[in-house]
Structures are given as C-alpha cells and as structure tokens.
Design an enzyme around this catalytic site. Structure first.
Site, short mmCIF file in Angstrom:
data_model
loop_
_atom_site.label_atom_id
_atom_site.label_comp_id
_atom_site.label_asym_id
_atom_site.label_seq_id
_atom_site.Cartn_x
_atom_site.Cartn_y
_atom_site.Cartn_z
N THR A 159 -19.75 6.76 14.64
CA THR A 159 -18.69 6.29 13.74
C THR A 159 -17.71 5.46 14.56
OG1 THR A 159 -18.80 8.10 12.18
CG2 THR A 159 -16.63 7.15 12.50
N ASP A 168 -14.22 11.92 6.05
CA ASP A 168 -12.82 11.64 6.41
C ASP A 168 -12.53 10.16 6.63
OD1 ASP A 168 -14.58 12.24 8.79
OD2 ASP A 168 -12.88 11.23 9.75
N GLY A 221 -16.53 15.47 9.79
CA GLY A 221 -15.62 15.06 8.71
C GLY A 221 -15.06 16.19 7.89
N1 ASP Z 1 -16.19 11.68 10.71
C1 ASP Z 1 -17.41 11.04 10.28
C2 ASP Z 1 -17.86 11.69 9.01
O1 ASP Z 1 -17.82 12.90 8.94
C3 ASP Z 1 -18.49 11.12 11.30
C4 ASP Z 1 -18.09 10.74 12.70
O2 ASP Z 1 -16.92 10.60 13.00
O3 ASP Z 1 -18.98 10.57 13.54
O4 ASP Z 1 -18.30 11.00 8.13
#
Ligand code: ASP
Length: 313
Positions: free
Chosen positions: A181, A212, A235
């Site tokens: 991400t 998130d 998230g």
């Molecule tokens: N926070 C992101 C999600 O849960 C994933 C990540 O940060 O790698 O969609």
C-alpha cells in the site's frame, strides 16, 4: 526583525515523506530491493521538484502517489492486490490540511490513478467518499484515464492470491496478508500540509471490503495546525483505532514532538494491536516522523535541507 526572519524561515520549509506499506519481510521484496529503492526515489524526486518550484503540498503528495500507483511493484493502481473473487478493488484518499477538505474513493476499478480521482472528488464535488461503479462514472465525466481490468493485475499479485487461497481458513477472511500500500505526506513553502493514501487492499479479502486507506481519520488525515499523516498496515485495526486522526489529536493535546507522538501512538497507545501498524507524518516545522511495529515499512523522505533518506530494510 529577528522574529520576522524566524517566521520567514519557518514558512520556507518544504518536506515530502512516502511509504510503500507496513508488513512482513517477503522474499519478493528481498528479490527487488533495488527496484523498491528506485521506485521510492522516483516518487520522492517527482514530489520534491514540485515543492522546490513552490508547488502545493497537494500536488506533491498526489504526484508521489501517482508515481507509486503506476509502479507495478506496489499494491496500488497497477499491481493492486486481488480480492476473494480474484478481482481488483482499490481505495484511495487525499486530505488538504489548509482547508480541512478531503476526497476519497473505494471499491474502485478501471481508473488508472485512484489518487487523482480522490483529488477530483475533493475539488469538484460536495462529497468526501464515492464508491464503486458511480465513482468510475464520475472519473469518466472528468475525462480521466481508464484502463482495462487486466492492466492492474500483475503476476506477483496473482501468486500472492493463489498462496492466500491455498492457506485459507475462516479466520483469514478478517485478516489478510498485505504489503505495498502506498502513502505520502507533504509540506509546501506556504505552510500547507497534505496527506494521500492508495491501495489495492488486502489479498483475498471479501469482495466489497473497504479499508482504512479510503477513510479520512483512519488511513489519512491532514490539518496544518497539527500534522499530515498517512497510515498503513492491517486496515481493520487502523480503522477501529482511527490511527491518522489519533496522531493529529496527540499533536493538538500533548506537548510531544511529532516523533514522540508517532512512536507513542504505534508502540504504547496501540501496543495491544495484533497486527501491523505504520504511519508517516510531517508538520509545518518540516519535521518528519516514521513509526511502525511491522518487520518492515519501506519508506523515504526529503527534508527542507534537501537531505534524502530511502530505506527498504
Ligand atoms: N491498510 C491497507 C488496507 O488494509 C493495507 C496496507 O496498508 O498494506 O487496506
């Protein structure tokens, strides 16, 4: 005169920080360390050149995230993770610390740069979050670049999906492997802050799951009076702990420095969290903080003095 000089100096600060995901150490990353570093450097360079020319923090954060979205190594835009149905559904968000305005998209397909659609939603509608097919229609109306579904799917993400499908247990439907991400925070010469996040979400998640990265206050938050923050990790934890806004609140209500507040947030306040948490942030003094509890969180920054830092491990 001295005061004026001090104020002018603090107004002249610029800074950019980016990350490409908090998560476990992975063989794929080990095999692509140089490419990771190059991808981070290219995104930083693009954003910094905007800030150097007195461009806005919003433009810089958007440019950094666009560069990372276009890079197939990272889980955002091209290279997004696949959900349980083997399809891409992307989330992104942007926030302007000057106007406290935000835009976000969720469950997005086809739009080459989700972050730019989030920006368009912030600038051209009265809404904050638009999801699914109607978000694509809005992108079409803004004449944004669309791509076929296949554009977003990379061999690496197909491998990750197949591995996740093999190991599947019911508990996995909540907590999925993720990495890559992307996020950016920026400070411009006028003292404006901006934050931006973009992701393909978590591998093999339930179709329709929103993380998130699309939610203001969770993955993304910016307020010139406190800080700009972009979070990453699991998230479901980042959402229930409203991580990005929590950092802003700590800056508002305590005397901690940005670095202290961000360390406290990840390692003390949320130490009971059984998942990966990471956050990058910047304030109007040009201070940059990077904190994570995961094995790695590849990231980089350039500060006002032009000092560079790029770190995968
Ligand atoms: N926070 C992101 C999600 O849960 C994933 C990540 O940060 O790698 O969609």
């Amino acid at each position: 005169m001295l005061l004026l000089k001090k104020t002018m100096n603090s107004m002249r600060k610029i800074a950019i920080a980016i990350h490409v995901g908090a998560g476990p150490d992975k063989e794929f990353i080990r095999q692509h360390v140089v490419e990771y570093e190059n991808g981070l450097r290219a995104a930083l360079q693009e954003a910094y050149s905007i800030l150097k020319r007195d461009g806005s923090a919003l433009n810089a954060a958007e440019a950094a995230v666009k560069s990372l979205e276009d890079n197939p190594l990272f889980n955002a835009g091209r290279g997004a993770a696949l959900n349980h149905s083997g399809e891409v559904e992307m989330d992104a968000a942007m926030m302007c610390g000057t106007r406290l305005k935000a835009g976000a998209v969720a469950l997005l397909r086809q739009v080459r740069n989700p972050i730019s659609l989030a920006r368009n939603i912030m600038e051209h509608t009265n809404h904050v979050l638009v999801a699914g097919q109607n978000a694509i229609e809005f992108a079409r109306s803004m004449e944004m670049v669309l791509e076929p579904d296949a554009y977003f799917i990379t061999e690496h993400q197909v491998d990750e999906y197949l591995i996740a499908r093999k190991k599947e247990t019911p508990a996995d439907l909540l907590m999925k492997p993720k990495a890559g991400t992307v996020g950016a925070v920026a400070l411009d010469v006028g003292g404006g802050l901006a934050a931006a996040t973009s992701t393909g979400g978590t591998v093999n998640c339930l179709p329709g799951r929103i993380g998130d990265s699309a939610l203001i206050g969770c993955g993304c938050y910016a307020d010139n009076r406190t800080c700009a923050a972009a979070a990453t990790g699991d998230g479901e934890w980042l959402m229930t702990r409203a991580i990005a806004h929590s950092l802003s609140s700590l800056m508002e209500h305590t005397d901690q420095s940005l670095k202290e507040a961000s360390e406290y947030l990840i390692h003390t306040k949320n130490k009971d969290v059984k998942g990966d948490l990471g956050i990058i942030s910047v304030n109007t003094k040009g201070e940059i903080a990077v904190s994570f509890n995961s094995k790695i969180m590849p990231h980089g920054w350039i500060n006002s003095d032009g000092d560079w830092h790029v770190q995968v491990y």
